[in-house]
Every structure is written in C-alpha cells, then in structure tokens.
Write a protein that holds these residues in place. Structure first.
Motif, PDB file in Angstrom:
ATOM      1  N   ILE A  32      -4.457   3.416  -0.740  1.00 39.75           N
ATOM      2  CA  ILE A  32      -3.853   4.464   0.081  1.00 39.75           C
ATOM      3  C   ILE A  32      -4.232   4.191   1.537  1.00 39.75           C
ATOM      4  O   ILE A  32      -5.405   3.953   1.840  1.00 39.75           O
ATOM      5  CB  ILE A  32      -4.383   5.860  -0.314  1.00 39.75           C
ATOM      6  N   ALA A  77       0.851  -1.187   0.000  1.00 37.64           N
ATOM      7  CA  ALA A  77       0.000   0.000   0.000  1.00 37.64           C
ATOM      8  C   ALA A  77       0.887   1.237   0.000  1.00 37.64           C
ATOM      9  O   ALA A  77       2.088   1.159   0.269  1.00 37.64           O
ATOM     10  CB  ALA A  77      -0.914   0.004   1.223  1.00 37.64           C
ATOM     11  N   VAL A  78       0.278   2.358  -0.306  1.00 34.10           N
ATOM     12  CA  VAL A  78       0.966   3.647  -0.169  1.00 34.10           C
ATOM     13  C   VAL A  78       0.509   4.257   1.147  1.00 34.10           C
ATOM     14  O   VAL A  78      -0.661   4.618   1.305  1.00 34.10           O
ATOM     15  CB  VAL A  78       0.645   4.594  -1.344  1.00 34.10           C
ATOM     16  N   ALA A 138      -0.122   5.309  -6.420  1.00 31.37           N
ATOM     17  CA  ALA A 138      -1.062   4.280  -5.969  1.00 31.37           C
ATOM     18  C   ALA A 138      -1.959   3.831  -7.119  1.00 31.37           C
ATOM     19  O   ALA A 138      -2.229   2.625  -7.286  1.00 31.37           O
ATOM     20  CB  ALA A 138      -1.899   4.820  -4.813  1.00 31.37           C
TER      21      ALA A 138
END
Length: 474
Positions: A414, A308-309, A407
């Motif tokens: 996110i 994930a970001v 993303a």
C-alpha cells in the motif's frame, strides 16, 4: 513554509495563549455568501416552509433592507412563524444546508486564519447575527468551540416564536464578546475580530486588533481612515472571467492528451503505452492550465515499489487528475458506477480498464473488484480512495476495507498519498476550478504480505492515523 504563510504571519509571530480571543463573523467573512439565504432556500425547496413563514420572511427582509425596521424586529417577525415547530427540525436542516451548500463556500484563507489562531492557543469564537442552526455545523467542522449568535426561545424542544434579546447584532455582538471575555479571562485589547460589515463597529472598536475581511463600502472607508489592515479573498463566490476560461481549458485538455496517447500507441504498437501517455499528459496539462501548483513530498515512494495499491484521501473530482500526474503509468483505478454512466468520462475510463462498483450492493461490489486484483497480479498498479466517496470538508472519512483486501490478495504494498488543500481548488459539487497550491505527501510503501484478516482493522487504523497526523486532525 506553511501555505498562506503571508496571511498568517502576524498570528504565528504574535503572542500566544488562551487569553487572546479571535472572533470571526460568519457571512462574507468565513463564508462567501449568506447562510440565511441557503437556509431559506433549502426549506423552500424541500417543502418545509409554510406560506405564512415565506411571506413573513419576505416582508421582514424587505422592511429591513429598506431601513424601516431594525434587526431585532426582523428576527422577531421571522421567528414568530416558528411557533410550535420542533427545534430538531431546524437542527436537521442546518446540518443538511452545511453539507450541501455552506461547506464549499468556506474561504480557504479563512480556514488558514482559524487554524493559525488555534495553533497559537487562542480562544476562537464565531460571533454572528445568525442562529446556531446556521453556525454550529460549520463551527464543529472547523473545530471552533465557542459560538455566539442570536438565540431563539425554546421550551420542551419546541420554539415559542420569541427571540432572546439582545440579539447578536451591532452592539449586541460587543455585549456577547465581553461576556465571553469575562467567562474565559480574555484580554480584548490583545484580541482579534474579523468581519465584513460596518454594522459590527462596536466590537471592532472593543478589540485591540480589528481586522476587516472582504469589507463592504462603509467599512472599507472606516478602515482607511483608521488605518486598519484590510484583506479581501476571491477564492470563493462569483468566479471571474479568468477562472471560467481556465476551467474550460482544463476540461478541454483531455482532447489533446488523448491524441498524444493515440499517437504514442500507434508508433509503439502498444495499447498500454497509449493509456500511459494519455494519462500522464492529461495530468500535467490539466493541472497547469487550472493554475494548480502541486508540491510533492516523498516523491521517491511513488516509484520504489511497483505494482502497488495507491490510496488517497478523497476530497474533489480533481483528485483523479492529480493521481494521474503523480503515478503516471501502468495504472488502473476503481470508481463508482455512476461515473460509468457519464457520457464523456464513462467511455474513457472504461477503455482505461477502470473497475466500476455499485456501492449500494456490497456483495456485487466485492465480486466486481476481482479484475482489479488480476490487474495487480499482471503488473499494473491500482489507484483507489478508501473513503469511497468525496467529503465536502477536509475532514477525513472512515476507511473501507476493499483497497486493503485487494493489496493482500495480490501481495503488493500500500502506498498512502495524503492530499492537502485540494478543496481550495475544486470543492465537492463545484463547477469552476480555482488556482491553488496543493500539497501531496507520499508515505513509504506499507508491505501487506504478512497481514492477516484477523488483524486487518488494526493495520488500516494505523495507516489512517498517519493521515490524521499529517492533516492535523484529531
């Protein structure tokens, strides 16, 4: 329970409403130090202070300190040197001084007091012998509407060299407070006044709730005789020996963390494992030695979707350590090019695969982000601050689009992380870490697979609005 709960309990459990005033002195009360000193230093360093102004300021301050002149005479002497100077120049200096010097000198406890009064609906005011050029930037940052201060005469945007009397000093503060009370319908018998100086005794006696903060020797004695509650803050100003030792240990903790990572990497034959262990150990060890109590809400969201970001609001150099403590493994980051040139952290972060971008060249910055997107597609998460730079105050900055574009390109969610009170421990440009309680609110992952470039601004705005809501910012 809110942070600084014991400090603000009286306010939270007391009467509410705008008829109650909360007056705050500026120097040594909201700030650790003196705003005038920073103001003069900035004008001197930038070459904007004439020899005449310098000599007048020096001799005026000396005469005042020796008791030869009063405050009004001091202001008259120093203000005379401003004759013919454009008011806009001091306004610009005031903004610059706040960002460069005063913002990091604000006591976190004072912020908590101001916020508690605001949440109670009280009428909050700064009341100071300083000029508005020193006080207004801070008032704006803290959301304080009323600024009562010493006024300089201005005609057609130019200083005349005269001071408007009475000055906001001693009895002048009581006069200014009574004037505001008359305009706003305040009940001074129910109002608060926070100050460090015995020279403010007229206003302390005029309100029903005098509250000495960091009092000087004379005010401390008066408070003792009259049984006024006294509070002292040590979170800003000159650090103690314990603060210095704690900071040294925090920096030094990087070495054993790297050794632990190297050992884990050798045993497992994995470079990534070496990075994972080094980062996690450093995050745990550094925060512990620094005296940081990190309280996490929504911790399950840190692990529910990987890669994930991870985005966070950027307030301090401490943020990177906090994110390592939270995310722990299989992660890389994005940093400014200046960090790569750091002789200590540059090589370490380069070895960890951190992507460095040149913020002065937007086209090159976009190209430089490709390795970060590749890392996401390979299964590593990314940590990035969408504001792009640290803020000297808790105010949330504008979000840039880079993190959100990455993303989308990698098809990963996110995960927003909202930090509160990091500045309590390590404000921008500080060198000493102070013990503090820091809160991290981890929000649920936000899927980006269905996002479109045409609606990206709306998606970013929605996430930023969640930050503002949690930070209690407009």
């Amino acid at each position: 329970m809110p942070l600084h709960a014991r400090l603000t309990r009286e306010i939270r459990e007391g009467p509410t409403g705008s008829k109650i005033g909360a007056f705050f002195d500026l120097d040594q009360t909201l700030l650790a130090g003196f705003s005038a000193t920073a103001f003069v230093r900035e004008r001197l360093v930038t070459g904007n202070m004439s020899p005449r102004e310098l000599s007048t300021t020096f001799y005026g301050a000396l005469s005042f300190a020796l008791g030869r002149t009063g405050f009004s005479a001091l202001m008259a002497a120093t203000t005379a040197a401003y004759r013919g100077l454009a008011e806009s120049m001091l306004e610009e200096v005031g903004e610059e001084v706040f960002v460069k010097h005063l913002a990091r000198q604000i006591y976190p406890e004072a912020r908590a007091l101001v916020q508690a009064h605001q949440e109670a609906g009280h009428t909050v005011a700064i009341i100071s012998s300083a000029t508005r050029y020193q006080a207004e930037p801070l008032a704006r940052d803290m959301g304080i509407e009323h600024v009562l201060c010493t006024e300089l005469e201005v005609r057609d945007g130019v200083f005349t060299g005269e001071v408007i009397r009475p000055t906001c000093y001693g009895e002048g503060k009581a006069i200014a407070a009574r004037s505001l009370a008359a305009r706003e319908g305040l009940d001074l018998d129910e109002s608060y006044f926070y100050t460090d100086s015995h020279e403010d005794l007229p206003l302390l006696e005029a309100v029903g709730r005098p509250r000495p903060l960091n009092p000087n020797r004379q005010l401390a004695q008066i408070a003792k005789e009259r049984q006024w509650p006294v509070r002292r803050f040590s979170s800003r100003g000159r650090p103690g020996v314990a603060d210095i030792v704690r900071t040294g240990l925090t920096y030094a903790s990087l070495v054993p963390s790297m050794w632990a990572g190297a050992a884990a990497g050798l045993v497992n034959g994995s470079y990534r494992e070496a990075l994972n262990v080094s980062g996690a150990v450093w995050g745990d060890l550094a925060t512990s030695l620094a005296g940081i109590d990190l309280r996490v809400e929504g911790e399950e969201h840190l692990w529910s979707h990987r890669p994930a970001v991870f985005i966070f609001n950027h307030q301090s150099a401490l943020d990177a350590i906090l994110m390592m403590k939270l995310v722990r493994r299989d992660v890389t980051g994005v940093g400014k090019m200046e960090l790569k040139r750091n002789p200590i952290f540059g090589p370490i972060f380069s070895a960890a695969g951190v992507v460095f971008i040149d913020r002065s060249n937007s086209s090159r910055a976009i190209e430089a982000l490709k390795p970060a997107v590749d890392a996401l597609k390979e299964g590593r998460s990314l940590v990035i601050a969408p504001e792009g730079t640290r803020s000297p105050t808790p105010r949330l900055g504008r979000f840039k689009k880079g993190a959100f574009h990455m993303a989308m390109q990698a098809g990963v969610p996110i995960v927003p992380v909202v930090f509160r009170n990091v500045l309590d421990a390590f404000p921008k440009d500080a060198t000493i870490v102070r013990p503090a309680t820091i809160e991290a609110v981890v929000l649920p992952p936000v899927e980006t697979r269905d996002w479109k470039v045409e609606t990206l601004d709306e998606e970013i705005a929605a996430i930023r609005d969640r930050y503002l809501e949690i930070l209690h910012q407009p």
